[in-house]
Design a protein around this motif. Structure first.
Motif, short mmCIF file in Angstrom:
data_model
loop_
_atom_site.label_atom_id
_atom_site.label_comp_id
_atom_site.label_asym_id
_atom_site.label_seq_id
_atom_site.Cartn_x
_atom_site.Cartn_y
_atom_site.Cartn_z
N ASN A 1 9.44 -2.35 1.69
CA ASN A 1 9.31 -0.90 1.87
C ASN A 1 10.21 -0.15 0.91
O ASN A 1 9.80 0.82 0.26
CB ASN A 1 9.73 -0.54 3.30
N SER A 2 11.46 -0.58 0.84
CA SER A 2 12.44 0.11 0.01
C SER A 2 12.08 0.03 -1.47
O SER A 2 12.22 1.00 -2.21
CB SER A 2 13.84 -0.50 0.24
N ILE A 3 11.57 -1.14 -1.89
CA ILE A 3 11.17 -1.32 -3.29
C ILE A 3 10.01 -0.39 -3.64
O ILE A 3 10.00 0.27 -4.68
CB ILE A 3 10.80 -2.80 -3.58
N VAL A 4 9.02 -0.31 -2.73
CA VAL A 4 7.87 0.59 -2.94
C VAL A 4 8.35 2.05 -2.98
O VAL A 4 7.89 2.85 -3.79
CB VAL A 4 6.80 0.39 -1.83
N LEU A 5 9.30 2.37 -2.10
CA LEU A 5 9.84 3.73 -2.04
C LEU A 5 10.56 4.11 -3.33
O LEU A 5 10.41 5.22 -3.83
CB LEU A 5 10.79 3.84 -0.85
N VAL A 6 11.34 3.17 -3.86
CA VAL A 6 12.03 3.41 -5.14
C VAL A 6 11.00 3.63 -6.25
O VAL A 6 11.10 4.58 -7.05
CB VAL A 6 12.95 2.22 -5.51
N THR A 7 9.97 2.77 -6.29
CA THR A 7 8.91 2.88 -7.30
C THR A 7 8.21 4.24 -7.19
O THR A 7 7.98 4.92 -8.19
CB THR A 7 7.88 1.75 -7.13
N GLY A 8 7.89 4.65 -5.95
CA GLY A 8 7.23 5.93 -5.73
C GLY A 8 8.10 7.11 -6.16
O GLY A 8 7.60 8.06 -6.78
N SER A 9 9.39 7.03 -5.85
CA SER A 9 10.32 8.10 -6.23
C SER A 9 10.46 8.21 -7.75
O SER A 9 10.50 9.31 -8.30
CB SER A 9 11.69 7.86 -5.59
N VAL A 10 10.53 7.06 -8.42
CA VAL A 10 10.62 7.04 -9.88
C VAL A 10 9.35 7.65 -10.47
O VAL A 10 9.39 8.44 -11.42
CB VAL A 10 10.84 5.61 -10.41
N PHE A 11 8.19 7.32 -9.86
CA PHE A 11 6.91 7.87 -10.30
C PHE A 11 6.91 9.39 -10.18
O PHE A 11 6.45 10.10 -11.09
CB PHE A 11 5.77 7.26 -9.48
N ILE A 12 7.45 9.91 -9.05
CA ILE A 12 7.51 11.36 -8.84
C ILE A 12 8.34 12.02 -9.95
O ILE A 12 7.95 13.04 -10.52
CB ILE A 12 8.12 11.69 -7.46
N VAL A 13 9.49 11.42 -10.25
CA VAL A 13 10.37 11.98 -11.28
C VAL A 13 9.68 11.97 -12.65
O VAL A 13 9.71 12.96 -13.39
CB VAL A 13 11.71 11.19 -11.35
N ILE A 14 9.03 10.83 -12.97
CA ILE A 14 8.33 10.71 -14.27
C ILE A 14 7.22 11.76 -14.38
O ILE A 14 7.00 12.34 -15.45
CB ILE A 14 7.76 9.28 -14.45
#
Length: 292
Positions: A88-101
């Motif tokens: 969950n946390s890994i997916v959340l980090v990936t999603g957050s990075v995607f939002i920033v990008i």
């Protein structure tokens, strides 16, 4: 190995409800994003699909964690829920990075979408994700906390979209939406870091943060027949189910019935401090102990 521990909670049911709410609304988001021509909503739809995937994984691991112990996993499957929290946390980090990008380029080249449609979708997003988050807000397991953080991100994200859409509806300030997205992503990453830290603490068999070793020593040494307490090891299976292994030094020639009484009293005392499973080894003062 003959003892059976049933640690019942509503983790699986809560995650199941959150999964169906999240997945169903993600589909609506994709249609709504195409309708409003909003890249923000389409990227949030992609993010919600990612959330649904990790919620599905969490739901699966919550079910696995309830299986009884066997020869392959002598402590049972409780730690599988920690694996779910990690994913969950890994997916959340990936999603957050995607939002920033996605958000950073919009800071320099903002686009005005269909703000009225965005407002309706954002209100729906807050309601749906809010209902799912409410189901998980009282959860205690690490898995539920990780999923709750997911849903919290979605709620904050939709509030940002709602605020941005309302402002853009009345004023020509499209830069507000990506700016809020970046701030929310940073806030969520901070929360994910705390969850990851706790997950790794469990995997590395660190002492649970809610357990005081000195207090455990104190209440056991208070038992009259116990002369010394040492080789104390405490770890957690899933952030809730805590295990204690300890050596007690006693006087020579105590009868078996008295040893049983000491053992029962020790287990009763440590259970009040949050220990769920205790293994005790007795030693005499003349015996040489080799601590691990």
């Amino acid at each position: 190995m003959g003892h059976s521990h049933h640690h019942h909670d509503h983790s699986e049911g809560n995650i199941k409800v959150a999964f169906f709410l999240n997945f169903g609304f993600a589909i609506i988001e994709i249609i709504g994003g195409l309708w409003t021509n909003s890249v923000a909503i389409l990227s949030d739809a992609l993010h919600d699909l990612g959330d649904s995937l990790s919620l599905g994984v969490s739901w699966y691991f919550a079910k696995v964690a309830k299986r009884d112990r066997n020869q392959k996993y002598s402590y049972g499957y409780k730690r599988f829920s920690v694996l779910g929290a990690l994913i969950n946390s890994i997916v959340l980090v990936t999603g957050s990075v995607f939002i920033v990008i996605e958000a950073i380029p919009r800071l320099f080249d903002p686009v005005n979408p269909n703000t009225e449609g965005m407002i309706y979708l954002a209100i729906g997003g807050v309601i749906v994700n809010g209902a799912a988050a409410f189901r998980l807000s009282k959860g205690h397991s690490l898995n539920e906390k990780a999923v709750y953080t997911h849903l919290l991100e979605d709620i904050l994200g939709w509030i940002a979209v709602l605020m941005g859409a309302v402002v853009m509806h009345f004023w020509d300030l499209p830069i507000i939406d990506p700016a809020l997205s970046v701030l929310i992503a940073v806030y969520i990453l901070f929360n994910v870091f705390k969850n990851l830290k706790e997950s790794f603490r469990i995997i590395l068999q660190g002492t649970p943060s809610d357990i005081n070793i000195d207090k455990i020593h104190e209440i056991i040494i208070d038992i009259p027949e116990v002369l010394e307490v040492h080789d104390c090891h405490i770890w957690s299976m899933d952030g809730e189910y805590h295990i204690l292994s300890i050596h007690l030094v006693i006087g020579n020639d105590l009868p078996l019935s008295q040893l049983e009484a000491i053992k029962n009293e020790t287990k009763k005392r440590v259970s009040k401090l949050g220990i769920n499973h205790t293994t005790i080894e007795f030693e005499t003062s003349s015996e040489k102990c080799e601590p691990c």
